[in-house]
Design a protein around this motif. Structure first.
Motif, PDB file in Angstrom:
ATOM      1  N   LEU A 183       0.857  -1.205  -0.059  1.00  0.00           N
ATOM      2  CA  LEU A 183       0.047  -0.025  -0.015  1.00  0.00           C
ATOM      3  C   LEU A 183       0.995   1.035   0.051  1.00  0.00           C
ATOM      4  O   LEU A 183       2.157   1.211   0.370  1.00  0.00           O
ATOM      5  CB  LEU A 183      -0.731   0.004   1.310  1.00  0.00           C
ATOM      6  CG  LEU A 183      -1.823  -1.325   1.390  1.00  0.00           C
ATOM      7  CD1 LEU A 183      -2.583  -1.114   2.489  1.00  0.00           C
ATOM      8  CD2 LEU A 183      -2.888  -1.116   0.037  1.00  0.00           C
ATOM      9  N   GLN A 184       0.222   2.395  -0.664  1.00  0.00           N
ATOM     10  CA  GLN A 184       1.225   3.706  -0.325  1.00  0.00           C
ATOM     11  C   GLN A 184       1.461   3.826   1.004  1.00  0.00           C
ATOM     12  O   GLN A 184       0.568   3.742   1.945  1.00  0.00           O
ATOM     13  CB  GLN A 184       0.330   4.601  -1.345  1.00  0.00           C
ATOM     14  CG  GLN A 184       0.132   4.319  -2.711  1.00  0.00           C
ATOM     15  CD  GLN A 184      -0.719   5.668  -3.281  1.00  0.00           C
ATOM     16  OE1 GLN A 184      -1.178   6.522  -2.630  1.00  0.00           O
ATOM     17  NE2 GLN A 184      -1.110   5.413  -4.715  1.00  0.00           N
ATOM     18  N   SER A 185       2.680   4.657   1.182  1.00  0.00           N
ATOM     19  CA  SER A 185       2.840   5.225   2.596  1.00  0.00           C
ATOM     20  C   SER A 185       2.198   6.362   2.782  1.00  0.00           C
ATOM     21  O   SER A 185       1.760   7.119   2.217  1.00  0.00           O
ATOM     22  CB  SER A 185       4.434   5.258   2.426  1.00  0.00           C
ATOM     23  OG  SER A 185       4.890   6.262   1.396  1.00  0.00           O
ATOM     24  N   GLU A 186       2.226   6.310   4.241  1.00  0.00           N
ATOM     25  CA  GLU A 186       1.517   7.640   4.958  1.00  0.00           C
ATOM     26  C   GLU A 186       2.642   8.243   5.733  1.00  0.00           C
ATOM     27  O   GLU A 186       3.913   7.856   5.897  1.00  0.00           O
ATOM     28  CB  GLU A 186       0.582   7.092   5.894  1.00  0.00           C
ATOM     29  CG  GLU A 186      -0.607   6.412   5.023  1.00  0.00           C
ATOM     30  CD  GLU A 186      -1.717   5.778   5.903  1.00  0.00           C
ATOM     31  OE1 GLU A 186      -2.310   6.643   6.230  1.00  0.00           O
ATOM     32  OE2 GLU A 186      -2.001   4.559   6.155  1.00  0.00           O
TER      33      GLU A 186
ATOM     34  N   VAL B 136       1.234  -4.683   2.752  1.00  0.00           N
ATOM     35  CA  VAL B 136       2.592  -4.090   3.577  1.00  0.00           C
ATOM     36  C   VAL B 136       1.992  -2.360   3.896  1.00  0.00           C
ATOM     37  O   VAL B 136       1.669  -1.876   2.922  1.00  0.00           O
ATOM     38  CB  VAL B 136       3.711  -3.861   2.589  1.00  0.00           C
ATOM     39  CG1 VAL B 136       4.774  -3.266   3.188  1.00  0.00           C
ATOM     40  CG2 VAL B 136       4.184  -5.358   2.471  1.00  0.00           C
ATOM     41  N   ILE B 137       2.254  -2.011   4.981  1.00  0.00           N
ATOM     42  CA  ILE B 137       1.921  -0.462   5.562  1.00  0.00           C
ATOM     43  C   ILE B 137       2.995   0.169   5.964  1.00  0.00           C
ATOM     44  O   ILE B 137       4.023  -0.609   6.738  1.00  0.00           O
ATOM     45  CB  ILE B 137       0.895  -0.767   6.531  1.00  0.00           C
ATOM     46  CG1 ILE B 137      -0.424  -1.610   6.168  1.00  0.00           C
ATOM     47  CG2 ILE B 137       0.474   0.665   7.296  1.00  0.00           C
ATOM     48  CD1 ILE B 137      -1.192  -1.584   7.455  1.00  0.00           C
ATOM     49  N   THR B 138       3.097   1.313   5.363  1.00  0.00           N
ATOM     50  CA  THR B 138       4.461   2.164   5.577  1.00  0.00           C
ATOM     51  C   THR B 138       4.188   3.367   6.118  1.00  0.00           C
ATOM     52  O   THR B 138       3.293   3.955   5.559  1.00  0.00           O
ATOM     53  CB  THR B 138       5.302   2.124   4.190  1.00  0.00           C
ATOM     54  OG1 THR B 138       5.463   1.088   3.551  1.00  0.00           O
ATOM     55  CG2 THR B 138       6.589   3.020   4.458  1.00  0.00           C
ATOM     56  N   THR B 139       4.979   3.784   7.041  1.00  0.00           N
ATOM     57  CA  THR B 139       4.723   5.053   7.625  1.00  0.00           C
ATOM     58  C   THR B 139       6.214   5.834   7.532  1.00  0.00           C
ATOM     59  O   THR B 139       7.229   5.130   8.103  1.00  0.00           O
ATOM     60  CB  THR B 139       4.356   4.836   9.029  1.00  0.00           C
ATOM     61  OG1 THR B 139       3.102   4.428   9.113  1.00  0.00           O
ATOM     62  CG2 THR B 139       3.902   6.525   9.585  1.00  0.00           C
ATOM     63  N   VAL B 140       6.042   7.069   6.999  1.00  0.00           N
ATOM     64  CA  VAL B 140       7.338   7.736   7.017  1.00  0.00           C
ATOM     65  C   VAL B 140       7.267   9.055   7.783  1.00  0.00           C
ATOM     66  O   VAL B 140       6.252   9.906   7.712  1.00  0.00           O
ATOM     67  CB  VAL B 140       7.791   8.209   5.736  1.00  0.00           C
ATOM     68  CG1 VAL B 140       9.221   8.834   5.509  1.00  0.00           C
ATOM     69  CG2 VAL B 140       7.601   6.935   4.611  1.00  0.00           C
TER      70      VAL B 140
ATOM     71  N   VAL C 177       8.008  -0.052   8.641  1.00  0.00           N
ATOM     72  CA  VAL C 177       7.264  -1.014   7.581  1.00  0.00           C
ATOM     73  C   VAL C 177       6.544  -2.094   8.167  1.00  0.00           C
ATOM     74  O   VAL C 177       7.259  -3.066   8.997  1.00  0.00           O
ATOM     75  CB  VAL C 177       8.455  -1.514   6.562  1.00  0.00           C
ATOM     76  CG1 VAL C 177       7.440  -2.359   5.360  1.00  0.00           C
ATOM     77  CG2 VAL C 177       8.943  -0.345   5.578  1.00  0.00           C
ATOM     78  N   ARG C 178       5.436  -2.427   8.162  1.00  0.00           N
ATOM     79  CA  ARG C 178       4.744  -3.427   8.547  1.00  0.00           C
ATOM     80  C   ARG C 178       3.997  -4.421   7.601  1.00  0.00           C
ATOM     81  O   ARG C 178       3.374  -3.822   6.689  1.00  0.00           O
ATOM     82  CB  ARG C 178       3.645  -2.886   9.721  1.00  0.00           C
ATOM     83  CG  ARG C 178       4.103  -2.359  10.935  1.00  0.00           C
ATOM     84  CD  ARG C 178       3.040  -1.456  11.772  1.00  0.00           C
ATOM     85  NE  ARG C 178       2.528  -0.405  10.957  1.00  0.00           N
ATOM     86  CZ  ARG C 178       1.393   0.134  11.262  1.00  0.00           C
ATOM     87  NH1 ARG C 178       0.770  -0.209  12.386  1.00  0.00           N
ATOM     88  NH2 ARG C 178       1.044   1.259  10.508  1.00  0.00           N
ATOM     89  N   ARG C 179       4.274  -5.738   7.774  1.00  0.00           N
ATOM     90  CA  ARG C 179       3.778  -6.793   6.812  1.00  0.00           C
ATOM     91  C   ARG C 179       2.721  -7.414   7.598  1.00  0.00           C
ATOM     92  O   ARG C 179       3.135  -8.286   8.623  1.00  0.00           O
ATOM     93  CB  ARG C 179       4.989  -7.501   6.373  1.00  0.00           C
ATOM     94  CG  ARG C 179       4.441  -8.814   5.412  1.00  0.00           C
ATOM     95  CD  ARG C 179       5.566  -9.490   4.830  1.00  0.00           C
ATOM     96  NE  ARG C 179       5.460 -10.515   4.113  1.00  0.00           N
ATOM     97  CZ  ARG C 179       6.180 -11.185   3.401  1.00  0.00           C
ATOM     98  NH1 ARG C 179       7.546 -10.920   3.535  1.00  0.00           N
ATOM     99  NH2 ARG C 179       5.770 -12.136   2.391  1.00  0.00           N
ATOM    100  N   PHE C 180       1.454  -7.516   7.115  1.00  0.00           N
ATOM    101  CA  PHE C 180       0.317  -8.089   7.754  1.00  0.00           C
ATOM    102  C   PHE C 180      -0.278  -9.448   6.861  1.00  0.00           C
ATOM    103  O   PHE C 180      -0.414  -9.207   5.551  1.00  0.00           O
ATOM    104  CB  PHE C 180      -0.898  -7.175   8.011  1.00  0.00           C
ATOM    105  CG  PHE C 180      -0.659  -6.276   9.111  1.00  0.00           C
ATOM    106  CD1 PHE C 180      -0.561  -6.487  10.501  1.00  0.00           C
ATOM    107  CD2 PHE C 180       0.039  -4.871   8.702  1.00  0.00           C
ATOM    108  CE1 PHE C 180      -0.413  -5.538  11.425  1.00  0.00           C
ATOM    109  CE2 PHE C 180       0.344  -3.983  10.037  1.00  0.00           C
ATOM    110  CZ  PHE C 180       0.228  -4.300  11.156  1.00  0.00           C
ATOM    111  N   ALA C 181      -0.603 -10.610   7.344  1.00  0.00           N
ATOM    112  CA  ALA C 181      -1.014 -11.609   6.838  1.00  0.00           C
ATOM    113  C   ALA C 181      -2.464 -11.904   7.049  1.00  0.00           C
ATOM    114  O   ALA C 181      -2.767 -11.289   8.518  1.00  0.00           O
ATOM    115  CB  ALA C 181      -0.099 -12.789   6.870  1.00  0.00           C
TER     116      ALA C 181
END
Length: 305
Positions: A21-24, A87-91, A102-106
């Motif tokens: 997913l796009q980062s936030e 994949v969720i990314t926070t900058v 970076v967090r990877r969720f299943a």
């Protein structure tokens, strides 16, 4: 022979789909785009079915209708996007550089995370430090390099219960002793009588109540539009956010107007009835009178106007 081959051939395994997913975060869009591209490249090395998302996790949660900070929301987003992992990314800007989490969720709540800090001047796509998150080798430490921390975590299946602090109930205050007011002179309204103000309060309370009901109806119409709104594109999601904000505002104002109308109208009606009853209190008086056969006193019981 053909039948034998059909039985012996194993069923093709369904491909494992991973969506980045796009980062936030409070960083410009160009920098975040480079970071997203680097993460997609790292993930594709071990997951051939990796794809770049067209929206971030907050937008996806809004489309599903769940709160992003709840554990079940991740599974709902996975179901909506029809993928196995996201994949969720926070900058986040930090003194001296950028922190990329970076967090990877299943499915089922399992998750892994990695965080790397990029010093100022480091290209934003240099994210080799999160390679272990996707099965790659971690880079050798270098002087002046980014600080890296990785580790698997498991998301809880539910939030821990919140135990409220015990409330202290204050002792009730003694009831004040109310001294009765003296009866008003005949022909005068009782003390505190404000007939016009009370009538205005009843009308005003009724008007606020009607306005609140109208706003509730508007909120109901907006909710109908929300239920039928498309969520295919990012613009659709932004329009959906606007509709939800409008519906919340209409419903909130409707609640305020209805409650205020009931309070104002109820108080005005109470004082109006109280003053009317006080004005009609019976009084007794003696009045001298002259009759055909003499004079006397007349004892009269009646209400004052």
């Amino acid at each position: 022979m053909l039948a034998t081959l059909a039985v012996a051939s194993p069923a093709a395994a369904e491909p494992h789909k991973l969506l980045v997913l796009q980062s936030e975060g409070r960083v410009d869009a160009a920098t975040r785009a480079k970071i997203d591209a680097a993460i997609v490249k790292l993930a594709s090395a071990s997951e051939p079915q990796t794809a770049a998302g067209e929206l971030n996790f907050s937008d996806a949660a809004t489309a599903v209708g769940c709160k992003p900070d709840t554990a079940s929301c991740k599974d709902e987003v996975l179901g909506m996007l029809s993928v196995d992992e996201i994949v969720i990314t926070t900058v986040t800007p930090k003194p001296g550089g950028l922190e990329v989490a970076v967090r990877r969720f299943a499915k089922g709540g399992a998750s892994h995370d990695a965080t790397v800090t990029l010093p100022t001047g480091t290209p934003p796509d240099k994210l080799d430090g999160i390679a272990p998150l996707f099965g790659g080798a971690a880079p050798a430490p270098a002087t002046g390099g980014g600080a890296i921390s990785t580790g698997p975590t498991t998301s809880p299946t539910g939030e821990p219960p919140v135990i409220p602090a015990p409330n202290t109930v204050p002792a009730p205050a003694p009831s004040p002793v109310v001294q009765p007011l003296p009866a008003p002179p005949p022909g005068q309204p009782p003390p505190g009588s404000h007939h016009r103000l009370e009538v205005a309060g009843m009308w005003g309370g009724g008007g606020l109540l009607v306005l609140g009901v109208i706003l509730w109806g508007a909120a109901s119409g907006v909710q109908s539009d929300i239920n039928n709104a498309p969520v295919a594109t990012k613009q659709n999601l932004m329009d959906l956010k606007d509709l939800e904000s409008k519906g919340d505002a209409d419903a909130g104002l409707g609640n305020v107007f209805v409650i205020t109308g009931l309070v104002v109208g109820g108080v005005a009606t109470y004082f109006y009835i109280r003053d009317r009853r006080a004005a009609s209190t019976a009084t007794a008086r003696l009045t001298p009178a002259v009759f055909d056969h003499g004079a006397g006193l007349v004892f009269t019981i009646g209400g004052t106007p």
